[in-house]
Design a protein around this motif. Structure first.
Motif, PDB file in Angstrom:
ATOM      1  N   ALA A   1     -15.896 -14.264   1.333  1.00 57.01           N
ATOM      2  CA  ALA A   1     -16.611 -14.642   2.551  1.00 57.01           C
ATOM      3  C   ALA A   1     -18.083 -14.243   2.449  1.00 57.01           C
ATOM      4  CB  ALA A   1     -15.954 -14.004   3.772  1.00 57.01           C
ATOM      5  N   GLU A   2     -18.372 -13.104   1.819  1.00 60.30           N
ATOM      6  CA  GLU A   2     -19.761 -12.652   1.660  1.00 60.30           C
ATOM      7  C   GLU A   2     -20.544 -13.593   0.743  1.00 60.30           C
ATOM      8  OE1 GLU A   2     -17.153  -9.623   3.106  1.00 60.30           O
ATOM      9  OE2 GLU A   2     -17.025 -10.661   1.182  1.00 60.30           O
TER      10      GLU A   2
ATOM     11  N   TYR B   1     -21.210 -16.738   2.713  1.00 57.43           N
ATOM     12  CA  TYR B   1     -22.294 -16.519   3.671  1.00 57.43           C
ATOM     13  C   TYR B   1     -23.636 -16.726   2.956  1.00 57.43           C
ATOM     14  CZ  TYR B   1     -25.311 -13.946   6.970  1.00 57.43           C
ATOM     15  OH  TYR B   1     -26.309 -13.573   7.836  1.00 57.43           O
TER      16      TYR B   1
ATOM     17  N   GLY C   1     -12.078 -17.832   8.507  1.00 61.89           N
ATOM     18  CA  GLY C   1     -13.383 -17.241   8.802  1.00 61.89           C
ATOM     19  C   GLY C   1     -14.550 -18.192   8.660  1.00 61.89           C
ATOM     20  N   GLN C   2     -14.328 -19.494   8.846  1.00 58.90           N
ATOM     21  CA  GLN C   2     -15.407 -20.471   8.702  1.00 58.90           C
ATOM     22  C   GLN C   2     -16.622 -20.150   9.591  1.00 58.90           C
ATOM     23  OE1 GLN C   2     -12.160 -21.343   9.012  1.00 58.90           O
ATOM     24  NE2 GLN C   2     -11.717 -22.418   7.109  1.00 58.90           N
ATOM     25  N   PRO C   3     -16.425 -19.721  10.856  1.00 56.66           N
ATOM     26  CA  PRO C   3     -17.607 -19.403  11.671  1.00 56.66           C
ATOM     27  C   PRO C   3     -18.474 -18.291  11.075  1.00 56.66           C
ATOM     28  CG  PRO C   3     -15.708 -19.728  13.077  1.00 56.66           C
ATOM     29  CD  PRO C   3     -15.187 -19.692  11.655  1.00 56.66           C
ATOM     30  N   GLY C   4     -17.855 -17.280  10.488  1.00 53.16           N
ATOM     31  CA  GLY C   4     -18.625 -16.199   9.876  1.00 53.16           C
ATOM     32  C   GLY C   4     -19.416 -16.673   8.672  1.00 53.16           C
TER      33      GLY C   4
ATOM     34  N   ASN D   1     -22.438 -18.584   9.814  1.00 52.88           N
ATOM     35  CA  ASN D   1     -23.503 -17.708  10.320  1.00 52.88           C
ATOM     36  C   ASN D   1     -24.590 -17.481   9.273  1.00 52.88           C
ATOM     37  OD1 ASN D   1     -22.424 -17.420  12.861  1.00 52.88           O
ATOM     38  ND2 ASN D   1     -21.518 -15.414  12.461  1.00 52.88           N
TER      39      ASN D   1
ATOM     40  N   GLU E   1     -27.886 -17.796  11.294  1.00 51.35           N
ATOM     41  CA  GLU E   1     -28.749 -16.625  11.439  1.00 51.35           C
ATOM     42  C   GLU E   1     -30.092 -16.838  10.761  1.00 51.35           C
ATOM     43  OE1 GLU E   1     -26.262 -13.351  10.201  1.00 51.35           O
ATOM     44  OE2 GLU E   1     -24.950 -13.616  11.945  1.00 51.35           O
TER      45      GLU E   1
END
Length: 157
Positions: free
Chosen positions: A61-62, A65, A107-110, A113, A117
């Motif tokens: 996930a990181e 991102y 965790g698609q929304p994260g 971000n 962001e």
């Protein structure tokens, strides 16, 4: 007067990259009236994907991102090519993030971000936008993330 979007990018240690070359028959962005619509931007840096694979599988996930952030930078480059100066962007209207993920990853929304962001940091209040974060089975070139953006441009800019 506050910092310009380009000055904010510098403060973040980032720079507008070269516009990513399309991987098929399309253009990076199209301006229609006072809006710019980007094509889906992949996490390309200097002509190569940052990472390949599925989020929740080979891609963390990181990492995803960071890929979404790179997609946003590439979208900013495509937008800048249409409007000249990023200060001409009146508002980031809509961001759509596609995340190639394993069936159990939620965790698609994260991940999205990473793009959202960055737009907020670069454009301030004008960077706050509507958004969709969608899980998909596969993306071009086995990219883990693809982001498309619609921005409103100052009239006459």
């Amino acid at each position: 007067m506050g910092a310009t979007p380009e000055e904010r990018l510098v403060e973040l240690g980032l720079e507008v990259p070269e516009v990513a070359a399309p991987v098929a028959a399309y253009v990076p962005a199209v301006r229609s009236g006072d809006q710019v619509f980007t094509s889906g931007q992949l996490p390309m840096r200097q002509g190569e994907l940052l990472v390949t694979g599925k989020v929740g599988g080979e891609v963390s996930a990181e990492e995803a991102y960071a890929c979404a952030q790179q997609c946003a930078l590439n979208a900013i480059a495509a937008i800048k090519a249409q409007v000249g100066d990023l200060a001409n962007v009146e508002r980031v209207v809509k961001v759509t993030a596609f995340i190639a993920s394993t069936p159990d990853f939620t965790g698609q929304p994260g991940v999205a971000n990473g793009a959202s962001e960055l737009f907020g940091n670069v454009f301030g209040d004008a960077g706050v936008h509507a958004r969709s974060a969608v899980g998909v089975p596969v993306l071009p070139l086995d990219a883990p993330v693809e982001v498309e953006v619609v921005v409103a441009v100052r009239p006459g800019a």
